[in-house]
Design a protein around this motif. Sequence first.
Motif, PDB file in Angstrom:
ATOM      1  N   ASP A  42       0.872  -1.174   0.000  1.00 57.56           N
ATOM      2  CA  ASP A  42       0.000   0.000   0.000  1.00 57.56           C
ATOM      3  C   ASP A  42       0.907   1.221   0.000  1.00 57.56           C
ATOM      4  O   ASP A  42       2.116   1.102   0.051  1.00 57.56           O
ATOM      5  N   MET A  43       0.289   2.383  -0.081  1.00 66.55           N
ATOM      6  CA  MET A  43       1.070   3.618  -0.042  1.00 66.55           C
ATOM      7  C   MET A  43       0.456   4.568   0.971  1.00 66.55           C
ATOM      8  O   MET A  43      -0.726   4.483   1.276  1.00 66.55           O
ATOM      9  N   ASN A  44       1.280   5.449   1.489  1.00 65.98           N
ATOM     10  CA  ASN A  44       0.802   6.531   2.336  1.00 65.98           C
ATOM     11  C   ASN A  44       0.375   7.630   1.365  1.00 65.98           C
ATOM     12  O   ASN A  44       1.213   8.365   0.843  1.00 65.98           O
ATOM     13  N   PHE A  45      -0.929   7.717   1.094  1.00 63.61           N
ATOM     14  CA  PHE A  45      -1.430   8.613   0.066  1.00 63.61           C
ATOM     15  C   PHE A  45      -1.092  10.072   0.364  1.00 63.61           C
ATOM     16  O   PHE A  45      -0.644  10.800  -0.517  1.00 63.61           O
ATOM     17  N   ALA A  46      -1.290  10.496   1.602  1.00 59.18           N
ATOM     18  CA  ALA A  46      -1.029  11.897   1.962  1.00 59.18           C
ATOM     19  C   ALA A  46       0.432  12.267   1.722  1.00 59.18           C
ATOM     20  O   ALA A  46       0.729  13.321   1.156  1.00 59.18           O
ATOM     21  N   GLN A  47       1.344  11.391   2.129  1.00 61.21           N
ATOM     22  CA  GLN A  47       2.773  11.665   1.936  1.00 61.21           C
ATOM     23  C   GLN A  47       3.120  11.654   0.444  1.00 61.21           C
ATOM     24  O   GLN A  47       3.871  12.514  -0.027  1.00 61.21           O
ATOM     25  N   ALA A  48       2.563  10.708  -0.302  1.00 57.74           N
ATOM     26  CA  ALA A  48       2.836  10.634  -1.737  1.00 57.74           C
ATOM     27  C   ALA A  48       2.319  11.879  -2.456  1.00 57.74           C
ATOM     28  O   ALA A  48       2.978  12.392  -3.368  1.00 57.74           O
ATOM     29  N   LEU A  49       1.171  12.392  -2.040  1.00 54.43           N
ATOM     30  CA  LEU A  49       0.626  13.602  -2.654  1.00 54.43           C
ATOM     31  C   LEU A  49       1.492  14.815  -2.331  1.00 54.43           C
ATOM     32  O   LEU A  49       1.748  15.648  -3.204  1.00 54.43           O
ATOM     33  N   LYS A  50       1.979  14.901  -1.103  1.00 61.14           N
ATOM     34  CA  LYS A  50       2.879  16.003  -0.730  1.00 61.14           C
ATOM     35  C   LYS A  50       4.144  15.959  -1.576  1.00 61.14           C
ATOM     36  O   LYS A  50       4.621  16.985  -2.045  1.00 61.14           O
ATOM     37  N   GLU A  51       4.683  14.763  -1.772  1.00 59.24           N
ATOM     38  CA  GLU A  51       5.897  14.619  -2.576  1.00 59.24           C
ATOM     39  C   GLU A  51       5.630  14.956  -4.045  1.00 59.24           C
ATOM     40  O   GLU A  51       6.433  15.614  -4.693  1.00 59.24           O
ATOM     41  N   THR A  53       3.376  16.937  -5.321  1.00 57.94           N
ATOM     42  CA  THR A  53       3.076  18.347  -5.551  1.00 57.94           C
ATOM     43  C   THR A  53       4.207  19.256  -5.094  1.00 57.94           C
ATOM     44  O   THR A  53       4.098  20.477  -5.207  1.00 57.94           O
ATOM     45  N   GLY A  54       5.270  18.668  -4.562  1.00 54.67           N
ATOM     46  CA  GLY A  54       6.415  19.472  -4.139  1.00 54.67           C
ATOM     47  C   GLY A  54       6.240  20.108  -2.784  1.00 54.67           C
ATOM     48  O   GLY A  54       6.991  21.001  -2.414  1.00 54.67           O
ATOM     49  N   SER A  55       5.252  19.666  -2.000  1.00 51.42           N
ATOM     50  CA  SER A  55       5.011  20.236  -0.674  1.00 51.42           C
ATOM     51  C   SER A  55       5.921  19.647   0.393  1.00 51.42           C
ATOM     52  O   SER A  55       6.007  20.175   1.483  1.00 51.42           O
ATOM     53  N   ALA A  56       6.566  18.525   0.070  1.00 51.49           N
ATOM     54  CA  ALA A  56       7.447  17.879   1.044  1.00 51.49           C
ATOM     55  C   ALA A  56       8.622  17.277   0.300  1.00 51.49           C
ATOM     56  O   ALA A  56       8.500  16.913  -0.859  1.00 51.49           O
ATOM     57  N   PRO A  57       9.757  17.163   0.972  1.00 52.61           N
ATOM     58  CA  PRO A  57      10.884  16.492   0.322  1.00 52.61           C
ATOM     59  C   PRO A  57      10.542  15.034   0.087  1.00 52.61           C
ATOM     60  O   PRO A  57       9.916  14.401   0.921  1.00 52.61           O
ATOM     61  N   SER A  58      10.913  14.526  -1.033  1.00 55.38           N
ATOM     62  CA  SER A  58      10.604  13.151  -1.398  1.00 55.38           C
ATOM     63  C   SER A  58      11.590  12.193  -0.763  1.00 55.38           C
ATOM     64  O   SER A  58      12.782  12.270  -1.020  1.00 55.38           O
ATOM     65  N   ALA A  59      11.060  11.267   0.038  1.00 52.57           N
ATOM     66  CA  ALA A  59      11.924  10.274   0.658  1.00 52.57           C
ATOM     67  C   ALA A  59      12.407   9.271  -0.375  1.00 52.57           C
ATOM     68  O   ALA A  59      13.464   8.685  -0.244  1.00 52.57           O
ATOM     69  N   GLY A  60      11.619   9.064  -1.434  1.00 52.89           N
ATOM     70  CA  GLY A  60      11.970   8.075  -2.437  1.00 52.89           C
ATOM     71  C   GLY A  60      12.709   8.644  -3.628  1.00 52.89           C
ATOM     72  O   GLY A  60      13.059   7.916  -4.536  1.00 52.89           O
ATOM     73  N   THR A  61      12.953   9.924  -3.645  1.00 50.69           N
ATOM     74  CA  THR A  61      13.626  10.540  -4.785  1.00 50.69           C
ATOM     75  C   THR A  61      15.122  10.642  -4.515  1.00 50.69           C
ATOM     76  O   THR A  61      15.539  11.127  -3.479  1.00 50.69           O
ATOM     77  N   LEU A  62      15.900  10.169  -5.453  1.00 51.64           N
ATOM     78  CA  LEU A  62      17.345  10.227  -5.318  1.00 51.64           C
ATOM     79  C   LEU A  62      17.866  11.550  -5.858  1.00 51.64           C
ATOM     80  O   LEU A  62      17.353  12.073  -6.832  1.00 51.64           O
TER      81      LEU A  62
END
Length: 134
Positions: A42-51, A53-62
């Motif tokens: 599953d995914m954490n939808f809220a965190q994925a949406l923040k990432e 839309t650029g509202s949060a740093p992406s934990a999965g982005t290198l």
Amino acid sequence: MITRLNDSLDFHGQALGLRSERQRLIASNIANADTPGYVARDMNFAQALKEATGSAPSAGTLATSSAGHIAGTPGTRGEPNLLYATPSQTNLDRNTVDMDRERANFADNSVKYEATLRFINGSVRTMLDAIRGQ
């Protein structure tokens, strides 16, 4: 006004894409309910949406330190921000799919997907009415 509409449609477009990806994950879990050793995802939808839309740093982005590197993109398959479902009960075949949880998640996500579509449709309809002067 156009910029606000554009921002709104971009946001809801990102949400729609993530809802679609989550629906695919849930459907995959349901399809593998009888597969021995399958671990539900599953995914954490809220965190994925923040990432997305650029509202949060992406934990999965290198980070890309060279022009030849490929940037990680939120919302793509195989992204590290996917989570493993915690089994609600032990199972002899080590399958972690809980069909009650998956059905509830599928229905909830479907309703939210439809609501996002309706919001986009309403925004576009409002803009068209303003353009027409009605």
